[in-house]
Design an enzyme around this catalytic site. Structure first.
Site, PDB file in Angstrom:
ATOM      1  N   ARG A   1      21.093  50.046  64.775  1.00 30.17           N
ATOM      2  CA  ARG A   1      20.876  50.441  63.385  1.00 30.17           C
ATOM      3  C   ARG A   1      19.477  50.996  63.159  1.00 30.17           C
ATOM      4  O   ARG A   1      19.257  51.759  62.217  1.00 30.17           O
ATOM      5  CB  ARG A   1      21.166  49.257  62.452  1.00 30.17           C
ATOM      6  CG  ARG A   1      22.654  48.968  62.323  1.00 30.17           C
ATOM      7  CD  ARG A   1      22.955  48.049  61.168  1.00 30.17           C
ATOM      8  NE  ARG A   1      22.521  46.692  61.384  1.00 30.17           N
ATOM      9  CZ  ARG A   1      23.172  45.794  62.112  1.00 30.17           C
ATOM     10  NH1 ARG A   1      24.287  46.127  62.726  1.00 30.17           N
ATOM     11  NH2 ARG A   1      22.721  44.555  62.229  1.00 30.17           N
TER      12      ARG A   1
ATOM     13  N   TYR B   1      18.695  54.222  60.882  1.00 34.12           N
ATOM     14  CA  TYR B   1      17.703  54.263  59.812  1.00 34.12           C
ATOM     15  C   TYR B   1      16.704  55.406  60.036  1.00 34.12           C
ATOM     16  O   TYR B   1      16.311  56.100  59.087  1.00 34.12           O
ATOM     17  CB  TYR B   1      16.965  52.929  59.717  1.00 34.12           C
ATOM     18  CG  TYR B   1      17.858  51.740  59.478  1.00 34.12           C
ATOM     19  CD1 TYR B   1      19.043  51.864  58.755  1.00 34.12           C
ATOM     20  CD2 TYR B   1      17.533  50.480  59.985  1.00 34.12           C
ATOM     21  CE1 TYR B   1      19.866  50.772  58.542  1.00 34.12           C
ATOM     22  CE2 TYR B   1      18.353  49.375  59.772  1.00 34.12           C
ATOM     23  CZ  TYR B   1      19.519  49.530  59.062  1.00 34.12           C
ATOM     24  OH  TYR B   1      20.330  48.449  58.864  1.00 34.12           O
TER      25      TYR B   1
ATOM     26  N   TYR C   1      22.828  51.187  46.812  1.00 36.17           N
ATOM     27  CA  TYR C   1      23.598  50.106  46.213  1.00 36.17           C
ATOM     28  C   TYR C   1      22.694  48.919  45.913  1.00 36.17           C
ATOM     29  O   TYR C   1      21.850  48.538  46.726  1.00 36.17           O
ATOM     30  CB  TYR C   1      24.679  49.727  47.224  1.00 36.17           C
ATOM     31  CG  TYR C   1      25.550  48.554  46.901  1.00 36.17           C
ATOM     32  CD1 TYR C   1      26.410  48.573  45.807  1.00 36.17           C
ATOM     33  CD2 TYR C   1      25.559  47.424  47.730  1.00 36.17           C
ATOM     34  CE1 TYR C   1      27.247  47.505  45.546  1.00 36.17           C
ATOM     35  CE2 TYR C   1      26.390  46.355  47.479  1.00 36.17           C
ATOM     36  CZ  TYR C   1      27.233  46.395  46.387  1.00 36.17           C
ATOM     37  OH  TYR C   1      28.057  45.339  46.134  1.00 36.17           O
TER      38      TYR C   1
ATOM     39  N   HIS D   1      19.653  46.849  44.536  1.00 37.52           N
ATOM     40  CA  HIS D   1      18.230  47.149  44.349  1.00 37.52           C
ATOM     41  C   HIS D   1      17.752  47.923  45.569  1.00 37.52           C
ATOM     42  O   HIS D   1      17.955  47.479  46.702  1.00 37.52           O
ATOM     43  CB  HIS D   1      17.444  45.846  44.216  1.00 37.52           C
ATOM     44  CG  HIS D   1      16.015  46.027  43.785  1.00 37.52           C
ATOM     45  ND1 HIS D   1      15.101  46.750  44.535  1.00 37.52           N
ATOM     46  CD2 HIS D   1      15.357  45.584  42.692  1.00 37.52           C
ATOM     47  CE1 HIS D   1      13.933  46.740  43.915  1.00 37.52           C
ATOM     48  NE2 HIS D   1      14.058  46.038  42.801  1.00 37.52           N
TER      49      HIS D   1
ATOM     50  N   ALA E   1      22.051  41.804  44.062  1.00 37.19           N
ATOM     51  CA  ALA E   1      23.059  40.766  44.255  1.00 37.19           C
ATOM     52  C   ALA E   1      22.530  39.413  43.790  1.00 37.19           C
ATOM     53  O   ALA E   1      23.287  38.583  43.267  1.00 37.19           O
ATOM     54  CB  ALA E   1      23.469  40.702  45.723  1.00 37.19           C
TER      55      ALA E   1
ATOM     56  N   GLN F   1      23.142  37.929  54.110  1.00 36.32           N
ATOM     57  CA  GLN F   1      23.810  38.540  55.267  1.00 36.32           C
ATOM     58  C   GLN F   1      24.322  37.464  56.222  1.00 36.32           C
ATOM     59  O   GLN F   1      24.146  37.525  57.432  1.00 36.32           O
ATOM     60  CB  GLN F   1      22.861  39.516  55.980  1.00 36.32           C
ATOM     61  CG  GLN F   1      22.439  40.669  55.079  1.00 36.32           C
ATOM     62  CD  GLN F   1      21.537  41.686  55.764  1.00 36.32           C
ATOM     63  OE1 GLN F   1      20.760  41.341  56.644  1.00 36.32           O
ATOM     64  NE2 GLN F   1      21.640  42.941  55.352  1.00 36.32           N
TER      65      GLN F   1
ATOM     66  N   THR G   1      27.031  36.059  50.701  1.00 34.54           N
ATOM     67  CA  THR G   1      25.761  35.332  50.624  1.00 34.54           C
ATOM     68  C   THR G   1      26.076  33.842  50.581  1.00 34.54           C
ATOM     69  O   THR G   1      27.045  33.423  49.939  1.00 34.54           O
ATOM     70  CB  THR G   1      24.975  35.739  49.365  1.00 34.54           C
ATOM     71  OG1 THR G   1      24.660  37.124  49.425  1.00 34.54           O
ATOM     72  CG2 THR G   1      23.686  34.935  49.244  1.00 34.54           C
TER      73      THR G   1
END
Length: 273
Positions: free
Chosen positions: A77, A81, A103, A105, A135, A177, A246
């Site tokens: 990843r 990025y 999506y 903040h 979230a 996560q 979460t």
């Protein structure tokens, strides 16, 4: 048509905005205005509905999801990025107002925003971020909890496992996560039962195995309800998890007064509500 790079510091500008958790309902008027007036809009949003809504605001819209690993592909990843940041900066360098809609903040669990803003500023461009409803904000509202009542601690699940964090069982503990708990390679998008069992064993130092914990997932659409599943801590390895799950662990012990501080402040314990 060839692309010409403008000199840094002219009029290229980068703005990250948060769309919030619920489609069209959580975004601020200022953030939506930036999307509508951008020269180009990039996005990382959870589904096709959100992408189509962004396209209705600005037809020059590009999803960054294509930079993630495709089916059957193994890709770190960090590489994804880096590709995203470069795609964004290429447009900033073309003297454009570039808006990136993320999506929730845009600065929470999103390294792309921080990396891109840092790079843009280093190159002499104006770059900033506007907040979105996260979230965490949804969690406190949906669960009816005031985090100020006991305080709270918040960690990414894998970081919590790998570093010497020490939770206070008198406060709320958030593990983000959780579906990636113990995954450190940045090439997988899920964990497994064994890693979750290791996490539960680790948490049992501070919490009883029968302590009730909550798996929370915020709703993406107004017609949806949030996921609020209460289970014993020991059952976590067997619970279905998704990328937006979460883990909230409520306090397992009461708050204890700091008698030394009370004495220094001249406060009597009977005066504390």
């Amino acid at each position: 048509m060839s692309l010409t790079r403008v000199e840094p510091g002219e009029t290229g500008r980068l703005v990250f905005v948060g769309t919030g958790l619920q489609l069209a309902g959580h975004i601020s008027k200022l953030s939506q205005s930036y999307i509508e007036n951008a020269d180009i809009v990039f996005s990382i949003v959870p589904d096709g509905f959100a992408n189509r809504w962004l396209e209705s605001l600005n037809g020059n819209h590009i999803s960054l999801q294509c930079h993630y690993a495709q089916e059957g592909e193994v890709k770190n990843r960090r590489d994804s990025y880096a590709e995203m940041v470069e795609a964004i900066l290429q447009q900033v360098r073309q003297d454009k107002l570039v808006v990136v809609a993320l999506y929730g903040h845009p600065g929470v669990f999103s390294c792309v925003s921080h990396l891109a803003i840092k790079q843009a500023v280093n190159e002499g461009y104006e770059a900033n971020m506007l907040p979105g409803i996260s979230a965490e904000a949804c969690l406190w509202a949906d669960l009816g909890i005031d985090p100020g009542s006991n305080g709270h601690q918040s960690f990414e699940a894998t970081q919590f496992m790998l570093y010497q964090h020490h939770p206070d069982p008198a406060t709320y503990l958030l593990l983000w996560q959780i579906a990636l708990a113990g995954e450190h390679t940045l090439t997988e998008f899920s964990t497994d039962q064994h890693r979750l069992e290791i996490l539960v064993d680790h948490l049992s130092q501070w919490y009883p195995l029968d302590h009730q914990v909550i798996i929370y997932e915020a709703a993406n659409l107004p017609i949806q309800s949030p996921r609020i599943d209460q289970i014993p801590l020991k059952d976590l390895p067997f619970a279905p998890l998704s990328m937006i799950s979460t883990l909230l662990i409520p306090p397992s012990i009461p708050l204890k007064l700091n008698q030394l501080m009370m004495k220094k402040l001249g406060i009597n314990a009977n005066d504390i509500g």
